[in-house]
Design a protein around this motif. Structure first.
Motif, PDB file in Angstrom:
ATOM      1  N   VAL A 202      14.860  -7.496  -8.758  1.00  0.00           N
ATOM      2  CA  VAL A 202      15.486  -6.181  -8.613  1.00  0.00           C
ATOM      3  C   VAL A 202      16.110  -6.101  -7.223  1.00  0.00           C
ATOM      4  CG1 VAL A 202      15.078  -3.694  -8.448  1.00  0.00           C
ATOM      5  CG2 VAL A 202      13.921  -5.014 -10.216  1.00  0.00           C
ATOM      6  N   LEU A 203      17.314  -5.538  -7.143  1.00  0.00           N
ATOM      7  CA  LEU A 203      17.932  -5.289  -5.840  1.00  0.00           C
ATOM      8  C   LEU A 203      17.609  -3.861  -5.421  1.00  0.00           C
ATOM      9  CD1 LEU A 203      21.479  -6.947  -6.129  1.00  0.00           C
ATOM     10  CD2 LEU A 203      19.350  -7.931  -5.280  1.00  0.00           C
ATOM     11  N   ILE A 236      25.040   1.137 -19.205  1.00  0.00           N
ATOM     12  CA  ILE A 236      23.976   0.525 -20.007  1.00  0.00           C
ATOM     13  C   ILE A 236      22.639   1.183 -19.702  1.00  0.00           C
ATOM     14  CG2 ILE A 236      25.114  -1.730 -20.080  1.00  0.00           C
ATOM     15  CD1 ILE A 236      22.978  -2.662 -18.025  1.00  0.00           C
ATOM     16  N   GLN A 237      21.687   0.954 -20.593  1.00  0.00           N
ATOM     17  CA  GLN A 237      20.318   1.382 -20.353  1.00  0.00           C
ATOM     18  C   GLN A 237      19.563   0.259 -19.650  1.00  0.00           C
ATOM     19  OE1 GLN A 237      18.771   2.397 -24.216  1.00  0.00           O
ATOM     20  NE2 GLN A 237      19.686   4.447 -24.187  1.00  0.00           N
ATOM     21  N   ASN A 238      18.536   0.618 -18.924  1.00  0.00           N
ATOM     22  CA  ASN A 238      17.671  -0.351 -18.238  1.00  0.00           C
ATOM     23  C   ASN A 238      18.397  -1.154 -17.159  1.00  0.00           C
ATOM     24  OD1 ASN A 238      15.571   0.392 -20.038  1.00  0.00           O
ATOM     25  ND2 ASN A 238      16.324  -1.090 -21.550  1.00  0.00           N
ATOM     26  N   GLY A 239      19.574  -0.685 -16.757  1.00  0.00           N
ATOM     27  CA  GLY A 239      20.268  -1.351 -15.654  1.00  0.00           C
ATOM     28  C   GLY A 239      19.736  -0.901 -14.308  1.00  0.00           C
ATOM     29  N   VAL A 240      19.101   0.266 -14.319  1.00  0.00           N
ATOM     30  CA  VAL A 240      18.516   0.826 -13.100  1.00  0.00           C
ATOM     31  C   VAL A 240      17.060   1.169 -13.380  1.00  0.00           C
ATOM     32  CG1 VAL A 240      18.586   2.721 -11.443  1.00  0.00           C
ATOM     33  CG2 VAL A 240      20.720   1.762 -12.318  1.00  0.00           C
ATOM     34  N   VAL A 241      16.174   0.710 -12.516  1.00  0.00           N
ATOM     35  CA  VAL A 241      14.755   1.044 -12.598  1.00  0.00           C
ATOM     36  C   VAL A 241      14.351   1.742 -11.308  1.00  0.00           C
ATOM     37  CG1 VAL A 241      14.204  -0.836 -14.183  1.00  0.00           C
ATOM     38  CG2 VAL A 241      14.136  -1.247 -11.722  1.00  0.00           C
ATOM     39  N   THR A 246      18.611  -3.886 -11.725  1.00  0.00           N
ATOM     40  CA  THR A 246      18.281  -5.148 -12.378  1.00  0.00           C
ATOM     41  C   THR A 246      19.518  -6.034 -12.445  1.00  0.00           C
ATOM     42  OG1 THR A 246      18.825  -4.344 -14.590  1.00  0.00           O
ATOM     43  CG2 THR A 246      16.579  -3.946 -13.790  1.00  0.00           C
ATOM     44  N   ILE A 247      19.322  -7.279 -12.855  1.00  0.00           N
ATOM     45  CA  ILE A 247      20.468  -8.183 -12.957  1.00  0.00           C
ATOM     46  C   ILE A 247      21.425  -7.718 -14.054  1.00  0.00           C
ATOM     47  CG2 ILE A 247      19.353  -9.807 -14.567  1.00  0.00           C
ATOM     48  CD1 ILE A 247      20.838 -12.032 -12.912  1.00  0.00           C
ATOM     49  N   GLU A 248      20.877  -7.116 -15.126  1.00  0.00           N
ATOM     50  CA  GLU A 248      21.746  -6.565 -16.168  1.00  0.00           C
ATOM     51  C   GLU A 248      22.590  -5.420 -15.609  1.00  0.00           C
ATOM     52  OE1 GLU A 248      18.421  -8.707 -17.945  1.00  0.00           O
ATOM     53  OE2 GLU A 248      18.468  -7.007 -16.540  1.00  0.00           O
ATOM     54  N   ALA A 252      26.622  -5.192 -15.216  1.00  0.00           N
ATOM     55  CA  ALA A 252      27.325  -4.028 -15.763  1.00  0.00           C
ATOM     56  C   ALA A 252      28.207  -3.376 -14.704  1.00  0.00           C
ATOM     57  CB  ALA A 252      26.320  -3.016 -16.312  1.00  0.00           C
ATOM     58  N   LEU A 253      27.727  -3.339 -13.466  1.00  0.00           N
ATOM     59  CA  LEU A 253      28.504  -2.760 -12.367  1.00  0.00           C
ATOM     60  C   LEU A 253      29.805  -3.525 -12.163  1.00  0.00           C
ATOM     61  CD1 LEU A 253      28.852  -0.912  -9.885  1.00  0.00           C
ATOM     62  CD2 LEU A 253      27.476  -2.558  -8.587  1.00  0.00           C
ATOM     63  N   GLN A 254      29.728  -4.857 -12.143  1.00  0.00           N
ATOM     64  CA  GLN A 254      30.933  -5.670 -11.945  1.00  0.00           C
ATOM     65  C   GLN A 254      31.893  -5.518 -13.130  1.00  0.00           C
ATOM     66  OE1 GLN A 254      30.723  -6.742  -8.879  1.00  0.00           O
ATOM     67  NE2 GLN A 254      28.544  -6.221  -8.878  1.00  0.00           N
ATOM     68  N   ALA A 255      31.339  -5.443 -14.339  1.00  0.00           N
ATOM     69  CA  ALA A 255      32.183  -5.284 -15.527  1.00  0.00           C
ATOM     70  C   ALA A 255      32.907  -3.939 -15.512  1.00  0.00           C
ATOM     71  CB  ALA A 255      31.339  -5.416 -16.792  1.00  0.00           C
ATOM     72  N   GLU A 256      32.210  -2.884 -15.095  1.00  0.00           N
ATOM     73  CA  GLU A 256      32.836  -1.562 -15.027  1.00  0.00           C
ATOM     74  C   GLU A 256      33.962  -1.541 -13.995  1.00  0.00           C
ATOM     75  OE1 GLU A 256      32.471   1.360 -16.793  1.00  0.00           O
ATOM     76  OE2 GLU A 256      31.438  -0.018 -18.139  1.00  0.00           O
ATOM     77  N   LEU A 257      33.762  -2.224 -12.882  1.00  0.00           N
ATOM     78  CA  LEU A 257      34.816  -2.311 -11.871  1.00  0.00           C
ATOM     79  C   LEU A 257      36.054  -2.991 -12.448  1.00  0.00           C
ATOM     80  CD1 LEU A 257      32.637  -3.319  -8.785  1.00  0.00           C
ATOM     81  CD2 LEU A 257      33.877  -1.165  -9.070  1.00  0.00           C
ATOM     82  N   CYS A 258      35.834  -4.049 -13.225  1.00  0.00           N
ATOM     83  CA  CYS A 258      36.962  -4.754 -13.842  1.00  0.00           C
ATOM     84  C   CYS A 258      37.652  -3.889 -14.890  1.00  0.00           C
ATOM     85  CB  CYS A 258      36.480  -6.063 -14.465  1.00  0.00           C
ATOM     86  SG  CYS A 258      35.978  -7.323 -13.271  1.00  0.00           S
TER      87      CYS A 258
END
Length: 415
Positions: A202-203, A236-241, A246-248, A252-258
């Motif tokens: 987790v970051l 997405i769900q479970n992207g933030v805890v 999370t890595i998912e 998702a963050l990079q995909a949304e930026l694109c």
């Protein structure tokens, strides 16, 4: 992605290609433009990308014009929106045949001042058709409308073109599937695990802040962190805890930026960790990072003190119990940002050089370091490459360890 960008403006006769170029350069509309204009260079005072060349397409020397194009602006008269698909398909076939760089294509709707009172109806139809074209043809990066006569959106056309050339979307994101490319995913996975200093998958706020500083040289405040979490949660769900991202969620963050055509943010992150565009794909440049120096006192290749210090840190971070010995699962965690575990560290392949606790193979800190020293002797280049993949060049982001190796003087001179 060099300092020069070549933008080719093409489209059917009479769609306003030349007027588009002249309006950008002179900031005035020419009611009777010439059929074509010569190649025009824009200096860095106008172009954030360095020197940018604008080339007006001509059938007389089409192959020469398109062969080294960095980006193509495909112009189409918005009044004739019904023929948009036919026009795009025709010109894309020409670009594919003649442009060896496979440049991204921007659909430019010209003469938007002629739309009149049907603006809402036009917007709906234009957006729908352009979205369909972007989904069907991966080289179509974006779409924009403009009016050379009113000088509306003209500058945006060329800003978008420069961005597409310097930060191409296709190598990092597949607009058709709505997902990151395999190469970009691998690169971002490595970056995530390098940034995950405490190795908890987790970051957290501190780690995201350090990543922001490393890649963008800016401070991430509380509001910025919350904005990131909110964007991920909307995707997405479970992207933030509770602990962080999370890595998912990171993917998702990079995909949304694109998706929002902010791929320059993703590219800036990739470049900060040694990635570049090569042969149309995201590639890690290892060559410039490897640092070799002469040390006549050394009789053999050996890792430097800073590299050994980095490796001790890698071991200690996964040795949660602080017992000085780790299981094979912890070895996998160390190499989680790599495509595979090097054979030298795959405990499942060995039976005599590892210890067993409760029937499970384990290695000590000394064994871990000894394996790296042996790795260096057997295959110096592969050893250094794996160190870089682990993040040795970047260290724990803030530490900035430098990979280096002492090289025997005689051997170095003989090379």
């Amino acid at each position: 992605m060099g300092d020069e960008v070549k933008i080719v403006i093409l489209g059917d006769r009479g769609v306003g290609k030349t007027s588009l170029i002249l309006t950008l350069v002179t900031e005035e509309f020419c009611s009777k433009p010439p059929r074509t204009v010569n190649r025009i260079g824009i200096t860095s005072e106008v172009s954030s990308a360095g020197l940018t060349y604008l080339v007006d397409y001509s059938e007389a020397n089409s192959e020469e014009i398109l062969e080294d194009a960095d980006v193509v602006c495909l112009c189409h008269n918005v009044v004739d929106i019904e023929s948009l698909f036919e026009s795009v398909e025709k010109w894309l076939s020409i670009v594919r045949l003649q442009a060896y760089k496979s440049p991204p294509v921007i659909i430019v709707g010209t003469k938007s001042d002629l739309i009149g009172d049907s603006r809402n109806e036009f917007n709906s139809s234009w957006n729908e058709k352009c979205k369909a074209l972007m989904s069907r043809y991966p080289e179509v990066a974006s779409a924009i409308e403009c009016s050379s006569k009113l000088n509306l959106g003209v500058l945006n056309v060329f800003v978008d073109a420069q961005k597409c050339a310097l930060y191409p979307l296709c190598p990092v994101f597949n607009a058709r599937s709505g997902k990151l490319t395999l190469e970009a995913s691998r690169a971002l996975r490595r970056i995530f695990h390098i940034a995950d200093v405490n190795k908890d998958d987790v970051l957290d706020f501190v780690e995201i802040g350090e990543l922001q500083r490393k890649a963008f040289n800016t401070h991430l405040g509380d509001q910025g962190y919350e904005d990131i979490r909110e964007l991920i949660n909307s995707s997405i769900q479970n992207g933030v805890v509770k602990q962080g991202i999370t890595i998912e969620g990171f993917f998702a963050l990079q995909a949304e930026l694109c998706k929002n055509l902010k791929q320059e943010v993703v590219w800036t992150l990739l470049k900060a960790f040694g990635y570049t565009l090569k042969f149309g794909e995201v590639r890690l440049e290892l060559g410039p990072i490897l640092s070799l120096r002469l040390n006549p006192d050394q009789k053999k290749n050996s890792l430097s003190k800073s590299s050994l210090h980095f490796l001790r840190n890698c071991f200690s971070k996964v040795d949660a119990e602080k017992e000085g010995i780790i299981k094979s699962e912890r070895i996998k965690k160390i190499f989680s940002g790599c495509e595979r575990i090097p054979r030298e560290f795959d405990l499942a392949l060995e039976s005599t050089t590892v210890s067993f606790v409760a029937g499970k193979p384990m290695i000590s800190m000394n064994s871990w370091l000894a394996r790296w020293e042996l790795f260096m002797l057997v295959d110096c280049e592969k050893c250094l490459s794996n160190l870089i993949l682990l993040g040795a060049v970047h260290g724990s982001l803030g530490l900035n360890h430098k990979v280096s190796v002492h090289v025997n003087k005689v051997r170095a001179l003989s090379n």
